[in-house]
Design a protein around this motif. Structure first.
Motif, PDB file in Angstrom:
ATOM      1  N   GLN A 155       0.831  -1.208   0.000  1.00  0.00           N
ATOM      2  CA  GLN A 155       0.000   0.000   0.000  1.00  0.00           C
ATOM      3  C   GLN A 155       0.862   1.253   0.000  1.00  0.00           C
ATOM      4  O   GLN A 155       0.619   2.197  -0.756  1.00  0.00           O
ATOM      5  CB  GLN A 155      -0.912  -0.011   1.229  1.00  0.00           C
ATOM      6  CG  GLN A 155      -1.865   1.172   1.328  1.00  0.00           C
ATOM      7  CD  GLN A 155      -2.954   1.108   0.273  1.00  0.00           C
ATOM      8  OE1 GLN A 155      -3.511   0.047   0.036  1.00  0.00           O
ATOM      9  NE2 GLN A 155      -3.241   2.218  -0.368  1.00  0.00           N
ATOM     10  N   VAL A 156       1.892   1.257   0.840  1.00  0.00           N
ATOM     11  CA  VAL A 156       2.736   2.448   0.997  1.00  0.00           C
ATOM     12  C   VAL A 156       3.501   2.788  -0.282  1.00  0.00           C
ATOM     13  O   VAL A 156       3.613   3.952  -0.662  1.00  0.00           O
ATOM     14  CB  VAL A 156       3.732   2.230   2.162  1.00  0.00           C
ATOM     15  CG1 VAL A 156       4.795   3.317   2.190  1.00  0.00           C
ATOM     16  CG2 VAL A 156       2.990   2.191   3.490  1.00  0.00           C
ATOM     17  N   TYR A 157       4.014   1.754  -0.969  1.00  0.00           N
ATOM     18  CA  TYR A 157       4.931   1.996  -2.072  1.00  0.00           C
ATOM     19  C   TYR A 157       4.328   1.856  -3.470  1.00  0.00           C
ATOM     20  O   TYR A 157       4.847   2.443  -4.415  1.00  0.00           O
ATOM     21  CB  TYR A 157       6.112   1.024  -2.002  1.00  0.00           C
ATOM     22  CG  TYR A 157       7.021   1.212  -0.825  1.00  0.00           C
ATOM     23  CD1 TYR A 157       7.474   2.477  -0.464  1.00  0.00           C
ATOM     24  CD2 TYR A 157       7.457   0.129  -0.072  1.00  0.00           C
ATOM     25  CE1 TYR A 157       8.325   2.646   0.611  1.00  0.00           C
ATOM     26  CE2 TYR A 157       8.302   0.292   1.007  1.00  0.00           C
ATOM     27  CZ  TYR A 157       8.736   1.548   1.347  1.00  0.00           C
ATOM     28  OH  TYR A 157       9.571   1.709   2.407  1.00  0.00           O
ATOM     29  N   VAL A 158       3.273   1.056  -3.622  1.00  0.00           N
ATOM     30  CA  VAL A 158       2.872   0.672  -4.969  1.00  0.00           C
ATOM     31  C   VAL A 158       1.383   0.835  -5.273  1.00  0.00           C
ATOM     32  O   VAL A 158       1.012   1.378  -6.316  1.00  0.00           O
ATOM     33  CB  VAL A 158       3.288  -0.792  -5.267  1.00  0.00           C
ATOM     34  CG1 VAL A 158       2.872  -1.187  -6.681  1.00  0.00           C
ATOM     35  CG2 VAL A 158       4.776  -0.984  -5.087  1.00  0.00           C
ATOM     36  N   LEU A 159       0.494   0.352  -4.403  1.00  0.00           N
ATOM     37  CA  LEU A 159      -0.923   0.277  -4.748  1.00  0.00           C
ATOM     38  C   LEU A 159      -1.540   1.656  -5.004  1.00  0.00           C
ATOM     39  O   LEU A 159      -2.298   1.835  -5.965  1.00  0.00           O
ATOM     40  CB  LEU A 159      -1.695  -0.466  -3.661  1.00  0.00           C
ATOM     41  CG  LEU A 159      -1.397  -1.969  -3.576  1.00  0.00           C
ATOM     42  CD1 LEU A 159      -2.185  -2.608  -2.436  1.00  0.00           C
ATOM     43  CD2 LEU A 159      -1.723  -2.667  -4.893  1.00  0.00           C
ATOM     44  N   ASP A 160      -1.225   2.620  -4.153  1.00  0.00           N
ATOM     45  CA  ASP A 160      -1.740   3.972  -4.396  1.00  0.00           C
ATOM     46  C   ASP A 160      -1.202   4.534  -5.708  1.00  0.00           C
ATOM     47  O   ASP A 160      -1.905   5.233  -6.452  1.00  0.00           O
ATOM     48  CB  ASP A 160      -1.379   4.906  -3.238  1.00  0.00           C
ATOM     49  CG  ASP A 160      -2.307   4.725  -2.042  1.00  0.00           C
ATOM     50  OD1 ASP A 160      -3.374   4.078  -2.205  1.00  0.00           O
ATOM     51  OD2 ASP A 160      -1.973   5.210  -0.952  1.00  0.00           O
ATOM     52  N   GLU A 161       0.066   4.233  -6.003  1.00  0.00           N
ATOM     53  CA  GLU A 161       0.662   4.690  -7.254  1.00  0.00           C
ATOM     54  C   GLU A 161      -0.107   4.128  -8.453  1.00  0.00           C
ATOM     55  O   GLU A 161      -0.378   4.841  -9.426  1.00  0.00           O
ATOM     56  CB  GLU A 161       2.136   4.252  -7.320  1.00  0.00           C
ATOM     57  CG  GLU A 161       3.119   5.212  -6.703  1.00  0.00           C
ATOM     58  CD  GLU A 161       3.134   5.193  -5.182  1.00  0.00           C
ATOM     59  OE1 GLU A 161       3.951   5.924  -4.590  1.00  0.00           O
ATOM     60  OE2 GLU A 161       2.322   4.464  -4.572  1.00  0.00           O
ATOM     61  N   LEU A 162      -0.437   2.845  -8.382  1.00  0.00           N
ATOM     62  CA  LEU A 162      -1.164   2.231  -9.487  1.00  0.00           C
ATOM     63  C   LEU A 162      -2.561   2.830  -9.647  1.00  0.00           C
ATOM     64  O   LEU A 162      -3.027   3.081 -10.756  1.00  0.00           O
ATOM     65  CB  LEU A 162      -1.251   0.715  -9.281  1.00  0.00           C
ATOM     66  CG  LEU A 162       0.042  -0.051  -9.559  1.00  0.00           C
ATOM     67  CD1 LEU A 162      -0.086  -1.504  -9.138  1.00  0.00           C
ATOM     68  CD2 LEU A 162       0.413   0.029 -11.038  1.00  0.00           C
ATOM     69  N   ARG A 163      -3.223   3.067  -8.525  1.00  0.00           N
ATOM     70  CA  ARG A 163      -4.561   3.672  -8.590  1.00  0.00           C
ATOM     71  C   ARG A 163      -4.491   5.071  -9.225  1.00  0.00           C
ATOM     72  O   ARG A 163      -5.308   5.420 -10.077  1.00  0.00           O
ATOM     73  CB  ARG A 163      -5.168   3.763  -7.190  1.00  0.00           C
ATOM     74  CG  ARG A 163      -5.515   2.423  -6.576  1.00  0.00           C
ATOM     75  CD  ARG A 163      -6.301   2.600  -5.281  1.00  0.00           C
ATOM     76  NE  ARG A 163      -6.526   1.317  -4.622  1.00  0.00           N
ATOM     77  CZ  ARG A 163      -5.807   0.828  -3.620  1.00  0.00           C
ATOM     78  NH1 ARG A 163      -4.798   1.535  -3.139  1.00  0.00           N
ATOM     79  NH2 ARG A 163      -6.079  -0.340  -3.098  1.00  0.00           N
ATOM     80  N   VAL A 164      -3.516   5.850  -8.793  1.00  0.00           N
ATOM     81  CA  VAL A 164      -3.409   7.228  -9.274  1.00  0.00           C
ATOM     82  C   VAL A 164      -3.004   7.276 -10.737  1.00  0.00           C
ATOM     83  O   VAL A 164      -3.592   8.018 -11.532  1.00  0.00           O
ATOM     84  CB  VAL A 164      -2.419   8.035  -8.399  1.00  0.00           C
ATOM     85  CG1 VAL A 164      -2.115   9.382  -9.044  1.00  0.00           C
ATOM     86  CG2 VAL A 164      -2.999   8.246  -7.013  1.00  0.00           C
ATOM     87  N   VAL A 165      -2.008   6.500 -11.141  1.00  0.00           N
ATOM     88  CA  VAL A 165      -1.546   6.578 -12.527  1.00  0.00           C
ATOM     89  C   VAL A 165      -2.628   6.088 -13.481  1.00  0.00           C
ATOM     90  O   VAL A 165      -2.758   6.590 -14.609  1.00  0.00           O
ATOM     91  CB  VAL A 165      -0.216   5.815 -12.721  1.00  0.00           C
ATOM     92  CG1 VAL A 165      -0.416   4.298 -12.759  1.00  0.00           C
ATOM     93  CG2 VAL A 165       0.504   6.296 -13.984  1.00  0.00           C
ATOM     94  N   ARG A 166      -3.442   5.133 -13.050  1.00  0.00           N
ATOM     95  CA  ARG A 166      -4.520   4.641 -13.909  1.00  0.00           C
ATOM     96  C   ARG A 166      -5.665   5.632 -14.008  1.00  0.00           C
ATOM     97  O   ARG A 166      -6.353   5.703 -15.035  1.00  0.00           O
ATOM     98  CB  ARG A 166      -5.015   3.291 -13.389  1.00  0.00           C
ATOM     99  CG  ARG A 166      -4.017   2.163 -13.618  1.00  0.00           C
ATOM    100  CD  ARG A 166      -4.356   0.918 -12.827  1.00  0.00           C
ATOM    101  NE  ARG A 166      -3.373  -0.137 -13.084  1.00  0.00           N
ATOM    102  CZ  ARG A 166      -3.283  -1.259 -12.364  1.00  0.00           C
ATOM    103  NH1 ARG A 166      -4.128  -1.466 -11.352  1.00  0.00           N
ATOM    104  NH2 ARG A 166      -2.373  -2.169 -12.660  1.00  0.00           N
ATOM    105  N   ALA A 167      -5.869   6.404 -12.956  1.00  0.00           N
ATOM    106  CA  ALA A 167      -6.981   7.357 -12.947  1.00  0.00           C
ATOM    107  C   ALA A 167      -6.590   8.731 -13.483  1.00  0.00           C
ATOM    108  O   ALA A 167      -7.381   9.389 -14.168  1.00  0.00           O
ATOM    109  CB  ALA A 167      -7.522   7.502 -11.522  1.00  0.00           C
TER     110      ALA A 167
END
Length: 293
Positions: A138-150
């Motif tokens: 969550q800290v390093y990757v999941l939020d990044e993936l959500r944001v870059v996709r949106a």
């Protein structure tokens, strides 16, 4: 000492030395996406320097004032590669690698990938186990993936976080804005997907992204400070597993209270202390270990 810069793999890495020029070099690596000036690090570096060591503090890629870089099997593998290449470029033949939290993981992988550069290894606050590993996803990757996709890479530029974020990297080093934009949304997402794999808990990986069998590559004297009883981010069990996997390693009791990490997190959030503040208490045991033949 003033900051210095060196270009490694097309990106600038910022570093500094603390301590006597003739002292044995100790590379001190913290966790998170925190830079070398995070609270608590210089206190430990100064204590080791008082013991005669020359401490190398560095802003790993994606941390502090260094350039953003995204490549490799995982972020820690990228950092380990960067450190090895940097030491070679600086003409450093051998070091003691010391690190806590994510810095312990970086140091472990560095010792595996660059064995001839490492004389000793010191580790503490090692991340592992289901809760800790999934938290880091969550800290390093999941939020990044959500944001870059949106929102695309432009949305990533605005991301900040408790463990350091891309907006923080841009604030510390404005070049990073253009570096991220040049990388682009598609490549950023591709790298994040690859890095995510390290944080999927697996039965044969005691620490994120590193399998049991890889630990046999570590042949140097290794000191491991046991994780705290209630430290869910750096479990006691994980330090014991790593100890079992590194032949000849030594596991010792922590030189700080069992709940030191929890206290440090609370103090950091309240603005009354530093996340890495307790680490200076390890200086005496580290210097004793470093001095052994």
């Amino acid at each position: 000492m003033p900051d210095r810069e060196i270009e490694i793999n097309g990106g600038v890495v910022v570093y500094e030395f603390v301590g006597p020029e003739d002292g044995e070099i100790v590379v001190l690596t913290p966790g998170g996406r925190f830079g070398k000036d995070a609270g608590g690090l210089h206190e430990l570096a100064d204590a080791l320097a008082d013991g005669g060591k020359r401490v190398l503090l560095w802003d790993r890629p994606n941390c502090g004032k260094s350039d953003v870089q995204l490549y490799g099997r995982s972020e820690s593998h990228m950092r380990a590669e960067t450190l090895g290449l940097m030491l070679q470029a600086l003409g450093v033949e051998q070091v003691i690698a010391a690190g806590g939290s994510g810095g312990a993981r970086d140091s472990i992988i560095f010792a595996m990938r660059w064995p001839r550069l490492v004389r000793k290894l010191a580790l503490w606050s090692i991340v592992g186990g289901t809760f800790s590993t999934m938290s880091l996803a969550q800290v390093y990757v999941l939020d990044e993936l959500r944001v870059v996709r949106a929102k695309g890479i432009e949305g990533v530029l605005e991301m900040s976080g408790a463990a350091g974020g891309w907006a923080d990297a841009i604030a510390a080093n404005p070049r990073n804005r253009d570096r991220l934009l040049a990388l682009g949304s598609e490549q950023f997402e591709r790298v994040m997907n690859r890095w995510l794999d390290a944080f999927v808990p697996k039965p044969n990986e005691p620490i994120p992204g590193v399998s049991d069998w890889e630990f046999e590559q570590i042949k140097v004297p290794t000191l491991i400070i046991r994780g705290g009883e209630k430290d869910y981010d750096h479990p006691k069990r994980t330090s014991m597993e790593v100890h079992a996997l590194i032949e000849g390693s030594r596991l010792i009791e922590p030189p700080w209270p069992e709940d030191a990490w929890e206290r440090a997190v609370a103090a950091s959030l309240a603005g009354t202390g530093d996340l890495f503040g307790p680490w200076v208490k390890a200086a005496p045991v580290l210097l004793e270990f470093f001095a052994e033949p």
